[in-house]
Design a protein around this motif. Structure first.
Motif, short mmCIF file in Angstrom:
data_model
loop_
_atom_site.label_atom_id
_atom_site.label_comp_id
_atom_site.label_asym_id
_atom_site.label_seq_id
_atom_site.Cartn_x
_atom_site.Cartn_y
_atom_site.Cartn_z
N TRP A 235 3.10 8.09 5.45
CA TRP A 235 2.88 7.72 6.86
C TRP A 235 1.41 7.76 7.26
CZ3 TRP A 235 0.74 10.12 11.05
CH2 TRP A 235 0.64 11.50 11.08
N PHE B 213 -0.17 4.29 5.05
CA PHE B 213 0.42 2.96 5.02
C PHE B 213 0.88 2.56 6.42
CE2 PHE B 213 0.77 4.72 0.77
CZ PHE B 213 0.34 3.67 -0.03
N SER B 214 1.30 1.30 6.54
CA SER B 214 1.72 0.76 7.83
C SER B 214 3.05 1.36 8.27
CB SER B 214 1.86 -0.77 7.74
OG SER B 214 2.94 -1.10 6.88
N ASP B 215 3.36 1.18 9.56
CA ASP B 215 4.64 1.67 10.09
C ASP B 215 5.82 1.06 9.35
OD1 ASP B 215 3.21 3.12 11.91
OD2 ASP B 215 3.65 1.84 13.63
N ASP B 216 5.75 -0.26 9.10
CA ASP B 216 6.85 -0.93 8.40
C ASP B 216 7.05 -0.37 7.00
OD1 ASP B 216 7.30 -2.50 10.60
OD2 ASP B 216 6.24 -4.25 9.83
N THR B 217 5.95 -0.10 6.31
CA THR B 217 6.04 0.48 4.96
C THR B 217 6.66 1.86 5.01
OG1 THR B 217 4.11 -0.76 4.20
CG2 THR B 217 4.73 1.18 2.92
#
Length: 214
Positions: free
Chosen positions: A170, A173-177
């Motif tokens: 978290w 990386f991105s929120d979606d990842t």
């Protein structure tokens, strides 16, 4: 209120295996879908815009789905599985803080808190000469003392590993990842780890005869 081990199936669990799986996986799937289609949900239900961005909408629906899942489990299956129950409490607390303060950090740290809590509890129990894992798994299988000790150490370290891994994902990386990892990454890793413990379980298993002798 009665809580039971996730590993010890009750009669209701055995009669409703698909329902039990749906109750455990359902909230995560809703979280994943709501984050993926957050904008679409806001367009369909404008009131959701008050919650904030897609991750906050997903968090609110995740909280609601978790409460519903635990309620159905209590009514239909007759008990609250201990690990989802503890996780659900943290979801509601940290999810509420995330939405109230409009700060995604709280919900992202929820897996870290839960896994660290389980890891510290297991390893801490060993420090006092008790295998807490034995209380959870003893209805599923019987191990000798050395087996419980080794299995508890492994699960304790594994939970701490998941806590660290969540922090790495978290924060980098991105929120979606992160959401995809939470839904599609953590479970396969846990399944693989569980299967990897079977040689240890078989090696240290104790078969008790009806009279109580090995």
């Amino acid at each position: 209120m009665t809580t039971e081990s996730d590993i010890t199936p009750s009669a209701a669990d055995r009669h409703h295996p698909m329902l039990k799986m749906a109750l455990e996986l359902g909230p995560l799937m809703i979280f994943f879908f709501a984050n993926l289609r957050g904008q679409w949900l806001v367009e369909k239900f404008p009131a959701l815009a008050e919650l904030g961005g897609p991750l906050f909408v997903a968090t609110a629906l995740f909280m609601a789905a978790t409460v519903i899942s635990l309620s159905v489990s209590k009514v239909v299956l007759g008990h609250l599985p201990i690990m989802p129950f503890v996780s659900g409490i943290v979801v509601v607390i940290f999810g509420s803080l995330s939405i109230w303060l409009q700060n995604e950090t709280f919900i992202k740290m929820k897996p870290t808190i839960v896994n660290a809590l389980f890891g510290v509890a297991l390893l801490g129990g060993l420090a006092f000469g008790r295998s807490l894992l034995g209380y959870v798994f003893n209805a599923a299988f019987q191990l000798d003392g050395e087996g419980w000790r080794k299995l508890t150490i492994r699960w304790g370290i594994f939970f701490l590993f998941l806590a660290v891994l969540n922090e790495v994902v978290w924060r980098n990386f991105s929120d979606d990842t992160w959401v995809a990892f939470k839904v599609w990454g953590t479970m396969p890793i846990t399944i693989i780890f569980t299967l990897a413990q079977m040689p240890l379980v078989l090696k240290h298993s104790i078969n008790l005869e009806p009279g109580g002798e090995k």
